[in-house]
Design a protein around this motif. Structure first.
Motif, PDB file in Angstrom:
ATOM      1  N   HIS A  48       4.981   9.953   2.580  1.00 56.35           N
ATOM      2  CA  HIS A  48       5.905  11.040   3.237  1.00 56.35           C
ATOM      3  C   HIS A  48       5.600  12.144   4.193  1.00 56.35           C
ATOM      4  N   LEU A  49       6.007  12.382   5.131  1.00 57.33           N
ATOM      5  CA  LEU A  49       5.575  13.379   6.147  1.00 57.33           C
ATOM      6  C   LEU A  49       6.547  14.773   5.444  1.00 57.33           C
ATOM      7  N   ASN A  50       5.655  15.594   5.496  1.00 56.83           N
ATOM      8  CA  ASN A  50       6.141  16.950   4.974  1.00 56.83           C
ATOM      9  C   ASN A  50       7.202  17.544   6.002  1.00 56.83           C
ATOM     10  N   LYS A  51       8.483  17.574   5.275  1.00 52.61           N
ATOM     11  CA  LYS A  51       9.643  18.041   6.152  1.00 52.61           C
ATOM     12  C   LYS A  51       9.381  19.459   6.626  1.00 52.61           C
ATOM     13  N   ALA A  52       8.725  20.295   5.713  1.00 50.15           N
ATOM     14  CA  ALA A  52       8.697  21.766   6.106  1.00 50.15           C
ATOM     15  C   ALA A  52       8.081  21.923   7.464  1.00 50.15           C
ATOM     16  N   ASP A  53       7.319  21.016   8.014  1.00 45.02           N
ATOM     17  CA  ASP A  53       6.351  21.247   9.104  1.00 45.02           C
ATOM     18  C   ASP A  53       7.386  20.847  10.449  1.00 45.02           C
ATOM     19  N   MET A  54       8.546  20.319  10.212  1.00 42.18           N
ATOM     20  CA  MET A  54       9.382  19.728  11.135  1.00 42.18           C
ATOM     21  C   MET A  54      10.829  20.298  11.181  1.00 42.18           C
ATOM     22  N   LYS A  55      11.083  21.132  10.160  1.00 42.82           N
ATOM     23  CA  LYS A  55      12.525  21.493  10.011  1.00 42.82           C
ATOM     24  C   LYS A  55      13.199  22.204  10.849  1.00 42.82           C
ATOM     25  N   ASP A  56      12.469  23.064  11.807  1.00 44.37           N
ATOM     26  CA  ASP A  56      12.849  24.098  12.846  1.00 44.37           C
ATOM     27  C   ASP A  56      12.469  23.620  14.044  1.00 44.37           C
ATOM     28  N   ARG A  57      12.155  22.240  14.271  1.00 43.48           N
ATOM     29  CA  ARG A  57      11.849  21.619  15.696  1.00 43.48           C
ATOM     30  C   ARG A  57      12.866  20.730  16.239  1.00 43.48           C
ATOM     31  N   THR A  97      -3.352   0.464   8.031  1.00 47.10           N
ATOM     32  CA  THR A  97      -2.376   1.044   8.558  1.00 47.10           C
ATOM     33  C   THR A  97      -1.988   2.156   7.752  1.00 47.10           C
ATOM     34  N   LEU A  98      -1.574   3.395   8.258  1.00 40.48           N
ATOM     35  CA  LEU A  98      -0.738   4.512   7.879  1.00 40.48           C
ATOM     36  C   LEU A  98       0.485   4.443   8.287  1.00 40.48           C
ATOM     37  N   VAL A  99       1.528   4.235   7.406  1.00 41.07           N
ATOM     38  CA  VAL A  99       2.932   4.359   8.032  1.00 41.07           C
ATOM     39  C   VAL A  99       3.515   5.754   7.241  1.00 41.07           C
ATOM     40  N   VAL A 100       3.774   6.696   8.211  1.00 37.92           N
ATOM     41  CA  VAL A 100       4.092   8.177   7.965  1.00 37.92           C
ATOM     42  C   VAL A 100       5.695   8.466   8.585  1.00 37.92           C
ATOM     43  N   GLY A 101       6.428   8.997   7.617  1.00 34.01           N
ATOM     44  CA  GLY A 101       7.796   9.539   8.141  1.00 34.01           C
ATOM     45  C   GLY A 101       8.384  10.256   7.026  1.00 34.01           C
ATOM     46  N   GLU A 102       9.504  10.908   7.587  1.00 36.22           N
ATOM     47  CA  GLU A 102      10.369  11.724   6.253  1.00 36.22           C
ATOM     48  C   GLU A 102      10.802  10.677   5.414  1.00 36.22           C
ATOM     49  N   SER A 103      11.137  11.198   4.316  1.00 40.34           N
ATOM     50  CA  SER A 103      11.905  10.492   3.486  1.00 40.34           C
ATOM     51  C   SER A 103      13.250  10.081   3.963  1.00 40.34           C
ATOM     52  N   GLY A 104      13.631   8.796   3.902  1.00 40.70           N
ATOM     53  CA  GLY A 104      14.767   7.960   4.352  1.00 40.70           C
ATOM     54  C   GLY A 104      14.532   7.645   5.813  1.00 40.70           C
ATOM     55  N   SER A 105      13.471   7.789   6.345  1.00 38.79           N
ATOM     56  CA  SER A 105      13.119   7.711   7.903  1.00 38.79           C
ATOM     57  C   SER A 105      12.867   5.940   8.249  1.00 38.79           C
ATOM     58  N   GLY A 106      12.891   4.931   6.909  1.00 36.80           N
ATOM     59  CA  GLY A 106      12.800   3.820   7.059  1.00 36.80           C
ATOM     60  C   GLY A 106      11.259   3.158   7.011  1.00 36.80           C
ATOM     61  N   LYS A 107      10.321   3.958   6.384  1.00 35.40           N
ATOM     62  CA  LYS A 107       9.220   3.354   6.266  1.00 35.40           C
ATOM     63  C   LYS A 107       9.199   2.110   5.454  1.00 35.40           C
ATOM     64  N   THR A 108       9.760   2.089   4.277  1.00 40.53           N
ATOM     65  CA  THR A 108      10.089   1.094   3.337  1.00 40.53           C
ATOM     66  C   THR A 108      10.639  -0.364   3.974  1.00 40.53           C
ATOM     67  N   THR A 109      11.903   0.252   4.939  1.00 39.45           N
ATOM     68  CA  THR A 109      12.284  -0.865   5.420  1.00 39.45           C
ATOM     69  C   THR A 109      11.608  -1.554   6.498  1.00 39.45           C
ATOM     70  N   ARG A 165      12.266  15.763  16.719  1.00 41.04           N
ATOM     71  CA  ARG A 165      11.892  15.266  15.425  1.00 41.04           C
ATOM     72  C   ARG A 165      10.544  14.414  15.130  1.00 41.04           C
ATOM     73  N   ARG A 166      10.004  14.088  16.414  1.00 39.54           N
ATOM     74  CA  ARG A 166       8.836  13.277  16.138  1.00 39.54           C
ATOM     75  C   ARG A 166       7.628  13.906  15.580  1.00 39.54           C
ATOM     76  N   PRO A 167       6.945  13.423  14.905  1.00 43.21           N
ATOM     77  CA  PRO A 167       5.847  14.150  14.020  1.00 43.21           C
ATOM     78  C   PRO A 167       4.672  14.448  14.882  1.00 43.21           C
ATOM     79  N   THR A 168       4.182  15.559  14.751  1.00 41.05           N
ATOM     80  CA  THR A 168       2.910  16.051  15.609  1.00 41.05           C
ATOM     81  C   THR A 168       1.720  15.879  14.985  1.00 41.05           C
ATOM     82  N   ARG A 169       0.780  15.792  15.532  1.00 41.03           N
ATOM     83  CA  ARG A 169      -0.786  15.263  14.845  1.00 41.03           C
ATOM     84  C   ARG A 169      -0.983  16.320  13.613  1.00 41.03           C
ATOM     85  N   GLU A 170      -0.657  17.779  13.941  1.00 43.34           N
ATOM     86  CA  GLU A 170      -0.683  18.853  12.784  1.00 43.34           C
ATOM     87  C   GLU A 170       0.041  18.524  11.579  1.00 43.34           C
ATOM     88  N   ALA A 171       1.404  18.201  11.811  1.00 46.88           N
ATOM     89  CA  ALA A 171       2.467  17.774  10.814  1.00 46.88           C
ATOM     90  C   ALA A 171       1.900  16.620   9.807  1.00 46.88           C
TER      91      ALA A 171
END
Length: 181
Positions: free
Chosen positions: A159-168, A1-13, A171-177
């Motif tokens: 960690h999801l790359n925040k730069a790919d989502m900052k202007d959207r 299982t790959l758990v992906v999210g921005e820093s602080g999004s709750g992955k570890t929790t 906030r849900r990650p896209t496949r490309e991100a």
């Protein structure tokens, strides 16, 4: 299982809830605790298990009785959760190039030796020295092979790359991100 999210999004929790559920079911867990050391993770897991708010625990706002109960909970969890620190020696003989395969061999050894049912790698990217997309794909394929060979469920946190989502606005990650991370 790959758990992906921005820093602080709750992955570890979220992952820690899975770890507790497996431990409470009497299953062994291997935890590559690479953001915090193993003892800090065990303290946090015991606090989660007892529903002690993390902030209260970290600032020491708990009674002596809560502290005693917390210590007993850590003792209960300790035989079920094996932590291993970031094991990759990046200072080895400079003549020997360290590759992803070398680090994945170390992971494979830890998984086999622990005889765990679940292995967590938080954050998996810390195991990678070669980070081109093809290198990362090979590393993920190798982790799948390790999971199959050892009959162990592996959870990789990334960690999801925040730069790919900052202007959207969404906030849900896209496949490309995700692929770009």
């Amino acid at each position: 299982t790959l758990v992906v999210g921005e820093s602080g999004s709750g992955k570890t929790t979220v992952t820690n809830q899975v770890v507790l559920a497996r431990a409470n079911a009497g299953k062994r867990v291997l935890h590559g605790a690479w953001e915090q050391d193993g003892e800090e993770n065990l303290e946090m897991l015991a606090a989660y298990s007892l529903k002690i708010p993390r902030t209260r625990y970290w600032i020491g706002d708990i009674s002596d009785l809560d502290d005693e109960i917390h210590t007993r909970e850590m003792d209960r969890l300790r035989p079920l959760i094996t932590f291993f620190e970031l094991p990759f020696d990046r200072t080895r003989n400079r003549k020997t190039k360290i590759l992803n395969e070398t680090n994945l061999d170390v992971i494979h050894e830890h998984v086999e030796r622990s005889r765990c049912d679940l292995a967590i790698f938080d954050l998996f990217a810390k195991a990678l020295v070669e980070t081109k997309p093809d290198d990362e794909k090979r590393a993920l394929d190798r982790m799948l092979g390790i999971a199959k060979e050892t009959d162990t469920h592996l959870m990789l946190l990334h960690h999801l790359n925040k730069a790919d989502m900052k202007d959207r606005a969404d906030r849900r990650p896209t496949r490309e991100a995700i692929k770009g991370s």
